[in-house]
Scaffold this motif. Structure first.
Motif, PDB file in Angstrom:
ATOM      1  N   GLU A 173       0.836  -1.207   0.000  1.00 39.19           N
ATOM      2  CA  GLU A 173       0.000   0.000   0.000  1.00 39.19           C
ATOM      3  C   GLU A 173       0.871   1.258   0.000  1.00 39.19           C
ATOM      4  O   GLU A 173       0.529   2.262  -0.632  1.00 39.19           O
ATOM      5  CB  GLU A 173      -0.941  -0.009   1.203  1.00 39.19           C
ATOM      6  N   GLY A 174       2.004   1.183   0.690  1.00 36.77           N
ATOM      7  CA  GLY A 174       2.952   2.300   0.663  1.00 36.77           C
ATOM      8  C   GLY A 174       3.544   2.491  -0.724  1.00 36.77           C
ATOM      9  O   GLY A 174       3.701   3.631  -1.197  1.00 36.77           O
ATOM     10  N   GLN A 175       3.868   1.370  -1.401  1.00 36.94           N
ATOM     11  CA  GLN A 175       4.386   1.450  -2.767  1.00 36.94           C
ATOM     12  C   GLN A 175       3.347   2.057  -3.711  1.00 36.94           C
ATOM     13  O   GLN A 175       3.685   2.820  -4.623  1.00 36.94           O
ATOM     14  CB  GLN A 175       4.776   0.056  -3.256  1.00 36.94           C
ATOM     15  N   LEU A 176       2.071   1.724  -3.480  1.00 40.11           N
ATOM     16  CA  LEU A 176       1.002   2.259  -4.319  1.00 40.11           C
ATOM     17  C   LEU A 176       0.878   3.777  -4.168  1.00 40.11           C
ATOM     18  O   LEU A 176       0.696   4.494  -5.158  1.00 40.11           O
ATOM     19  CB  LEU A 176      -0.332   1.588  -3.962  1.00 40.11           C
ATOM     20  N   LYS A 177       0.974   4.268  -2.951  1.00 44.95           N
ATOM     21  CA  LYS A 177       0.889   5.712  -2.717  1.00 44.95           C
ATOM     22  C   LYS A 177       2.018   6.448  -3.433  1.00 44.95           C
ATOM     23  O   LYS A 177       1.798   7.488  -4.070  1.00 44.95           O
ATOM     24  CB  LYS A 177       0.922   6.005  -1.220  1.00 44.95           C
ATOM     25  N   ASP A 178       3.213   5.904  -3.343  1.00 46.42           N
ATOM     26  CA  ASP A 178       4.352   6.508  -4.040  1.00 46.42           C
ATOM     27  C   ASP A 178       4.123   6.510  -5.550  1.00 46.42           C
ATOM     28  O   ASP A 178       4.412   7.494  -6.240  1.00 46.42           O
ATOM     29  CB  ASP A 178       5.641   5.741  -3.728  1.00 46.42           C
ATOM     30  N   ALA A 179       3.569   5.390  -6.062  1.00 48.41           N
ATOM     31  CA  ALA A 179       3.321   5.271  -7.498  1.00 48.41           C
ATOM     32  C   ALA A 179       2.267   6.281  -7.958  1.00 48.41           C
ATOM     33  O   ALA A 179       2.421   6.921  -9.010  1.00 48.41           O
ATOM     34  CB  ALA A 179       2.866   3.857  -7.829  1.00 48.41           C
ATOM     35  N   GLN A 180       1.205   6.430  -7.177  1.00 49.39           N
ATOM     36  CA  GLN A 180       0.153   7.383  -7.533  1.00 49.39           C
ATOM     37  C   GLN A 180       0.698   8.808  -7.592  1.00 49.39           C
ATOM     38  O   GLN A 180       0.340   9.594  -8.478  1.00 49.39           O
ATOM     39  CB  GLN A 180      -0.991   7.283  -6.521  1.00 49.39           C
ATOM     40  N   GLN A 181       1.574   9.136  -6.665  1.00 51.32           N
ATOM     41  CA  GLN A 181       2.179  10.476  -6.655  1.00 51.32           C
ATOM     42  C   GLN A 181       3.055  10.690  -7.886  1.00 51.32           C
ATOM     43  O   GLN A 181       3.041  11.766  -8.499  1.00 51.32           O
ATOM     44  CB  GLN A 181       2.983  10.673  -5.372  1.00 51.32           C
ATOM     45  N   LYS A 182       3.818   9.666  -8.271  1.00 53.74           N
ATOM     46  CA  LYS A 182       4.677   9.772  -9.455  1.00 53.74           C
ATOM     47  C   LYS A 182       3.845   9.941 -10.726  1.00 53.74           C
ATOM     48  O   LYS A 182       4.187  10.745 -11.604  1.00 53.74           O
ATOM     49  CB  LYS A 182       5.566   8.534  -9.571  1.00 53.74           C
ATOM     50  N   ILE A 183       2.755   9.179 -10.819  1.00 50.03           N
ATOM     51  CA  ILE A 183       1.900   9.271 -12.002  1.00 50.03           C
ATOM     52  C   ILE A 183       1.254  10.648 -12.095  1.00 50.03           C
ATOM     53  O   ILE A 183       1.206  11.266 -13.164  1.00 50.03           O
ATOM     54  CB  ILE A 183       0.826   8.161 -11.977  1.00 50.03           C
ATOM     55  N   ALA A 184       0.762  11.140 -10.963  1.00 53.69           N
ATOM     56  CA  ALA A 184       0.137  12.464 -10.944  1.00 53.69           C
ATOM     57  C   ALA A 184       1.146  13.541 -11.331  1.00 53.69           C
ATOM     58  O   ALA A 184       0.832  14.474 -12.087  1.00 53.69           O
ATOM     59  CB  ALA A 184      -0.456  12.746  -9.568  1.00 53.69           C
ATOM     60  N   ALA A 185       2.363  13.428 -10.828  1.00 53.79           N
ATOM     61  CA  ALA A 185       3.395  14.430 -11.098  1.00 53.79           C
ATOM     62  C   ALA A 185       3.824  14.424 -12.562  1.00 53.79           C
ATOM     63  O   ALA A 185       4.256  15.453 -13.097  1.00 53.79           O
ATOM     64  CB  ALA A 185       4.603  14.183 -10.199  1.00 53.79           C
ATOM     65  N   SER A 186       3.713  13.284 -13.228  1.00 52.85           N
ATOM     66  CA  SER A 186       4.138  13.196 -14.627  1.00 52.85           C
ATOM     67  C   SER A 186       3.229  13.999 -15.546  1.00 52.85           C
ATOM     68  O   SER A 186       3.658  14.450 -16.615  1.00 52.85           O
ATOM     69  CB  SER A 186       4.159  11.740 -15.089  1.00 52.85           C
ATOM     70  N   GLY A 187       1.962  14.177 -15.163  1.00 51.67           N
ATOM     71  CA  GLY A 187       1.016  14.948 -15.968  1.00 51.67           C
ATOM     72  C   GLY A 187       0.542  14.248 -17.218  1.00 51.67           C
ATOM     73  O   GLY A 187      -0.171  14.842 -18.041  1.00 51.67           O
ATOM     74  N   LYS A 188       0.896  12.973 -17.395  1.00 54.65           N
ATOM     75  CA  LYS A 188       0.501  12.262 -18.613  1.00 54.65           C
ATOM     76  C   LYS A 188      -0.999  11.988 -18.631  1.00 54.65           C
ATOM     77  O   LYS A 188      -1.644  12.037 -19.688  1.00 54.65           O
ATOM     78  CB  LYS A 188       1.294  10.961 -18.743  1.00 54.65           C
ATOM     79  N   LEU A 189      -1.578  11.675 -17.470  1.00 53.28           N
ATOM     80  CA  LEU A 189      -3.018  11.475 -17.360  1.00 53.28           C
ATOM     81  C   LEU A 189      -3.658  12.756 -16.826  1.00 53.28           C
ATOM     82  O   LEU A 189      -3.377  13.179 -15.708  1.00 53.28           O
ATOM     83  CB  LEU A 189      -3.349  10.313 -16.406  1.00 53.28           C
ATOM     84  N   LYS A 190      -4.509  13.356 -17.639  1.00 51.84           N
ATOM     85  CA  LYS A 190      -5.203  14.562 -17.215  1.00 51.84           C
ATOM     86  C   LYS A 190      -6.416  14.190 -16.368  1.00 51.84           C
ATOM     87  O   LYS A 190      -6.941  13.071 -16.450  1.00 51.84           O
ATOM     88  CB  LYS A 190      -5.652  15.368 -18.442  1.00 51.84           C
ATOM     89  N   GLU A 191      -6.853  15.117 -15.533  1.00 55.42           N
ATOM     90  CA  GLU A 191      -7.982  14.868 -14.651  1.00 55.42           C
ATOM     91  C   GLU A 191      -9.220  14.478 -15.464  1.00 55.42           C
ATOM     92  O   GLU A 191      -9.571  15.132 -16.449  1.00 55.42           O
ATOM     93  CB  GLU A 191      -8.284  16.112 -13.813  1.00 55.42           C
ATOM     94  N   GLY A 192      -9.861  13.399 -15.049  1.00 55.69           N
ATOM     95  CA  GLY A 192     -11.083  12.952 -15.716  1.00 55.69           C
ATOM     96  C   GLY A 192     -10.862  12.010 -16.879  1.00 55.69           C
ATOM     97  O   GLY A 192     -11.824  11.427 -17.407  1.00 55.69           O
ATOM     98  N   GLN A 193      -9.623  11.842 -17.328  1.00 58.16           N
ATOM     99  CA  GLN A 193      -9.372  10.962 -18.459  1.00 58.16           C
ATOM    100  C   GLN A 193      -9.556   9.493 -18.064  1.00 58.16           C
ATOM    101  O   GLN A 193      -9.253   9.093 -16.943  1.00 58.16           O
ATOM    102  CB  GLN A 193      -7.956  11.176 -19.011  1.00 58.16           C
TER     103      GLN A 193
END
Length: 318
Positions: A173-193
């Motif tokens: 679960e800790g690894q997942l939180k880190d991954a979610q933060q990295k994905i959000a920071a990359s900006g590749k997925l826009k909100e709502g996509q």
């Protein structure tokens, strides 16, 4: 002289028989005093050893090893799992684990290894395994499992390893939180996509929804990426999936798509089709391909590898 040799031979034979009888009695005594308990599983309730020592399994090797349970024998493909090169296993982690062939396991060899517990994934093998040792059925996919964690906890219960399972779940679960933060920071997925998960097999394409195989649970349930409306309806379907014709693929494609290829010739046919290049996700270079073998399993080692692969796809420049 001849009579003396005959007597000696008879005494030698008698000694061997006595040793074998004592060994058999010892084994029978050990088995009879081994404490057991009732364990409920997919095929019913079975009396299993409280502390299994010689476990054979035709599935779930990754679950067992992560829990600290080293099986004595497994199905052949388990020893060639795609997650093994990704896992940080001890050098001797797989040494001594016997190869029992495919489905069903080699019954003669299985019996010779004298397991005290057998884990079966398929219903049609349960009866033959049960004639050798107590057998529990823990299938690859079941409506009893809301997530892969449920399966891990079920296997952990069998070995009184629930604490070890929960420890790993918390770490993951800790690894997942880190991954979610990295994905959000990359900006590749826009909100709502939205995101689609598909696999190309020998005949057609399969689409997977939440709690689905081939990355469905990882992408939707763990990383919380947004499914399309049609993908959401697949949550309670068998394997969380639906089979599609090529022509139906665009209807299920989200803004981004993750695709695993099982049959390369069929995938080439899809990618060469007239409609493929007109799909928005394709036109926007938002289709990501990944190794089907890694995403076919749901043991802890496979989940860790899948997480790293998805994060890399969504954070690295293409």
């Amino acid at each position: 002289m001849l009579r003396s040799q005959t007597v000696s031979a008879k005494l030698c034979l008698l000694t061997i028989v006595i040793v074998l009888l004592l060994a058999a009695c010892s084994k029978q005594t050990n088995n009879s005093i081994q404490p057991t308990r009732a364990f409920e599983h997919e095929a019913g309730v079975t009396e299993v050893p409280v502390q299994p020592l010689r476990v054979a399994s035709d599935q779930h090797m990754g679950h067992l090893l992560k829990l600290g349970v080293k099986p004595i024998a497994v199905r052949e493909n388990m020893l060639k799992e795609a997650w093994i090169p990704y896992a940080n296993l001890e050098r001797d982690a797989l040494e001594g684990i016997e190869n029992l062939g495919g489905f069903p396991l080699n019954l003669e060899k299985l019996a010779s290894l004298e397991p005290d517990l057998i884990i079966s994934a398929l219903p049609n093998n349960h009866e033959s395994y049960s004639k050798i040792a107590p057998t529990v059925r823990i299938p690859y996919w079941s409506k009893s499992y809301t997530t892969p964690m449920d399966k891990l906890l079920k296997i952990a219960e069998l070995f009184d390893k629930t604490a070890e399972a929960n420890k790993w779940i918390k770490e993951f679960e800790g690894q997942l939180k880190d991954a979610q933060q990295k994905i959000a920071a990359s900006g590749k997925l826009k909100e709502g996509q939205t995101v689609s998960v598909m696999a190309v097999f020998d005949k057609n394409v399969f689409v997977f929804g939440p709690n689905g195989a081939y990355g469905g649970y990882m992408i939707y349930d763990y990383l919380k990426l947004k499914p399309t409306d049609k993908a959401e309806t697949l949550r309670d379907k068998e394997m969380g999936s639906a089979e599609l014709s090529f022509e139906a693929v665009p209807e299920y494609m989200g803004d981004h798509a993750f695709i695993t290829v099982v049959n390369e010739d069929k995938a080439k046919e899809l990618l060469d089709s007239n409609f493929w290049k007109s799909i928005p996700a394709v036109m926007n270079d938002q289709v990501y391909f990944y190794d089907s073998k890694i995403f076919a399993m749901d043991d802890p080692y496979s989940l860790e590898a899948q997480l790293n692969i998805i994060v890399n796809l969504l954070t690295k420049a293409r």
